[in-house]
Write a protein that holds these residues in place. Structure first.
Motif, mmCIF file in Angstrom:
data_model
loop_
_atom_site.group_PDB
_atom_site.id
_atom_site.type_symbol
_atom_site.label_atom_id
_atom_site.label_comp_id
_atom_site.label_asym_id
_atom_site.label_seq_id
_atom_site.Cartn_x
_atom_site.Cartn_y
_atom_site.Cartn_z
ATOM 1 N N UNK A 105 0.830 -1.213 0.000
ATOM 2 C CA UNK A 105 0.000 0.000 0.000
ATOM 3 C C UNK A 105 0.862 1.260 0.000
ATOM 4 N N UNK A 106 1.954 1.217 0.761
ATOM 5 C CA UNK A 106 2.863 2.375 0.788
ATOM 6 C C UNK A 106 3.464 2.591 -0.594
ATOM 7 N N UNK A 107 3.848 1.501 -1.250
ATOM 8 C CA UNK A 107 4.442 1.615 -2.588
ATOM 9 C C UNK A 107 3.421 2.155 -3.588
ATOM 10 N N UNK A 108 2.193 1.689 -3.486
ATOM 11 C CA UNK A 108 1.153 2.139 -4.401
ATOM 12 C C UNK A 108 0.838 3.622 -4.183
ATOM 13 N N UNK A 109 0.877 4.026 -2.923
ATOM 14 C CA UNK A 109 0.517 5.406 -2.593
ATOM 15 C C UNK A 109 1.483 6.412 -3.228
ATOM 16 N N UNK A 110 2.779 6.076 -3.247
ATOM 17 C CA UNK A 110 3.762 7.038 -3.764
ATOM 18 C C UNK A 110 4.015 6.877 -5.261
ATOM 19 N N UNK A 111 3.481 5.788 -5.848
ATOM 20 C CA UNK A 111 3.702 5.516 -7.278
ATOM 21 C C UNK A 111 3.304 6.718 -8.135
ATOM 22 N N UNK A 112 4.018 7.116 -9.196
ATOM 23 C CA UNK A 112 5.175 6.403 -9.756
ATOM 24 C C UNK A 112 6.502 6.690 -9.043
ATOM 25 N N UNK A 113 6.471 7.594 -8.042
ATOM 26 C CA UNK A 113 7.710 7.815 -7.284
ATOM 27 C C UNK A 113 7.974 6.611 -6.379
ATOM 28 N N UNK A 114 9.223 6.446 -5.996
ATOM 29 C CA UNK A 114 9.562 5.386 -5.048
ATOM 30 C C UNK A 114 9.119 5.793 -3.652
ATOM 31 N N UNK A 115 8.740 4.808 -2.851
ATOM 32 C CA UNK A 115 8.303 5.112 -1.489
ATOM 33 C C UNK A 115 9.475 5.505 -0.604
ATOM 34 N N UNK A 116 10.657 5.081 -0.983
ATOM 35 C CA UNK A 116 11.843 5.399 -0.172
ATOM 36 C C UNK A 116 12.878 6.123 -1.032
ATOM 37 N N UNK A 117 13.613 7.054 -0.427
ATOM 38 C CA UNK A 117 14.606 7.810 -1.191
ATOM 39 C C UNK A 117 15.770 6.917 -1.624
ATOM 40 N N UNK A 118 16.506 7.410 -2.615
ATOM 41 C CA UNK A 118 17.597 6.613 -3.151
ATOM 42 C C UNK A 118 18.613 6.209 -2.074
ATOM 43 N N UNK A 119 18.864 7.136 -1.151
ATOM 44 C CA UNK A 119 19.869 6.856 -0.107
ATOM 45 C C UNK A 119 19.504 5.615 0.710
ATOM 46 N N UNK A 120 18.209 5.321 0.784
ATOM 47 C CA UNK A 120 17.767 4.195 1.615
ATOM 48 C C UNK A 120 17.582 2.912 0.805
ATOM 49 N N UNK A 121 17.685 3.018 -0.498
ATOM 50 C CA UNK A 121 17.422 1.833 -1.339
ATOM 51 C C UNK A 121 18.321 0.637 -0.988
ATOM 52 N N UNK A 122 19.645 0.839 -0.833
ATOM 53 C CA UNK A 122 20.481 -0.346 -0.584
ATOM 54 C C UNK A 122 20.085 -1.105 0.685
#
Lengths: 224, 224
Positions: free
Chosen positions: B102-119
């Motif tokens: 749900x969090x991912x869908x809410x921010x779509x098409x943006x990522x739910x988490x910033x790039x710095x947190x992706x790894x």
């Protein structure tokens, strides 16, 4: 057999009542720790969680023995199975109260939440204090009316929880305060969810109707 | 009686296996949704949660009937009681995977988490993907060794979870991203906790030893 069953069930019911009372104490203590920087209350909640865990173990053990020796059916079986689930719910509520107390202890002597968030958190704590009283009453009296009141009231807590997200987004507070508002809001909201789930177990015990099977998709939305 | 018990238990075990497989699918889908902005995967997880909920209901009903009709004792009783608790754990894991989706869908098409947190989140998702595979294997084979591996590995997830808090405190991200990192980190950590709890149930079924009674104060600290 019947007499033994009732006697043994009484013993389990007493332990479950004690769990509910301990959870009530933990919720009130966690609220004090959070709102009044009462670090002693925080420590009492943290230390007291061991007793709640031990009570859960004891209730589960007794229920398994009851199932093995007495082969309860119909309502009796429903009571035993629901008792096991209630014990696990209360254990989890103890954990959540402890998490709140730990957050308060960590930031002591400063408050865990900024002043701007105090009113909403005070409302959440007051709500949960009342819910905790209802939980104890509901269990003592096996009262489906009180259980239904807990279930119906939960929207109010969800609404307060949603308001914490607005507060968390403020630029006037530190990042750490944003983090703490989100976590503490979540812990309190989950306490409410578990109270609802406990209330549903009691409705099930009393009426045989299982309200968990109604088409509710969620107990408290999390982030939208 | 014995034959009927085994046949009925087999049916419940099949449903429980299916739950584990559904949970695995949900975890993988939630990970895809989170890391790759796969909104279809998100929707599939959200829609699929209804099936997991229905399976839980079905498993619990079957277990209650088994208890009533067959009066299992000793290991059989342990299996039935643990099956009920496993079903509830899996149901909760489905909820948590849904929250991530749900969090991912809410921010779509943006990522739910910033790039710095992706790894770090990619590591958490990879960890949970592997845990989900282990869960299915553990259940299919009633394998205490895999269960123990799940229990022992959880520290790694906790360590990753702690790192998300550092990321959440960065001034380089928006407040909303701070909020989402905290919530998503918490959901993923709780998925791991529930996997551990499921693994403990399987150890208990296989060995009769209840590792939940070891003096562990917590499963994954939350905020310190």
């Amino acid at each position: 057999m019947r007499v033994i069953f009732n006697e043994e069930l009484k013993q389990v019911a007493d332990d479950l009542d004690r769990m509910a009372q301990d959870v009530r104490k933990a919720i009130k203590g966690a609220g004090d720790a959070l709102l009044n920087q009462d670090v002693e209350a925080a420590q009492t909640v943290i230390d007291g969680d061991i007793e709640i865990d031990a009570l859960e173990s004891s209730v589960l053990d007794q229920c398994v023995k009851l199932l093995a020796k007495q082969n309860p059916v119909a309502t009796d079986l429903r009571v035993v199975v629901s008792t096991m689930r209630l014990a696990s719910t209360f254990e989890r509520m103890g954990d959540l109260a402890r998490h709140v107390a730990e957050a308060a202890r960590r930031t002591y002597p400063a408050a865990a939440i900024p002043e701007s968030a105090q009113p909403v958190f005070a409302d959440m704590v007051a709500f949960l204090d009342n819910t905790a009283d209802q939980l104890v009453a509901m269990l003592t009296d096996r009262d489906a009316k009180t259980a239904e009141a807990i279930i119906l009231a939960d929207d109010k807590l969800d609404e307060l929880h949603h308001r914490t997200f607005d507060l968390a987004l403020s630029d006037e507070i530190t990042r750490q305060q944003t983090v703490d508002i989100v976590l503490l809001g979540r812990f309190l909201e989950r306490l409410g969810d578990h109270a609802v789930s406990a209330a549903r177990r009691v409705v099930y015990i009393v009426s045989g109707f299982d309200p968990t099977k109604e088409p509710t998709r969620d107990e408290g939305t999390d982030i939208d």
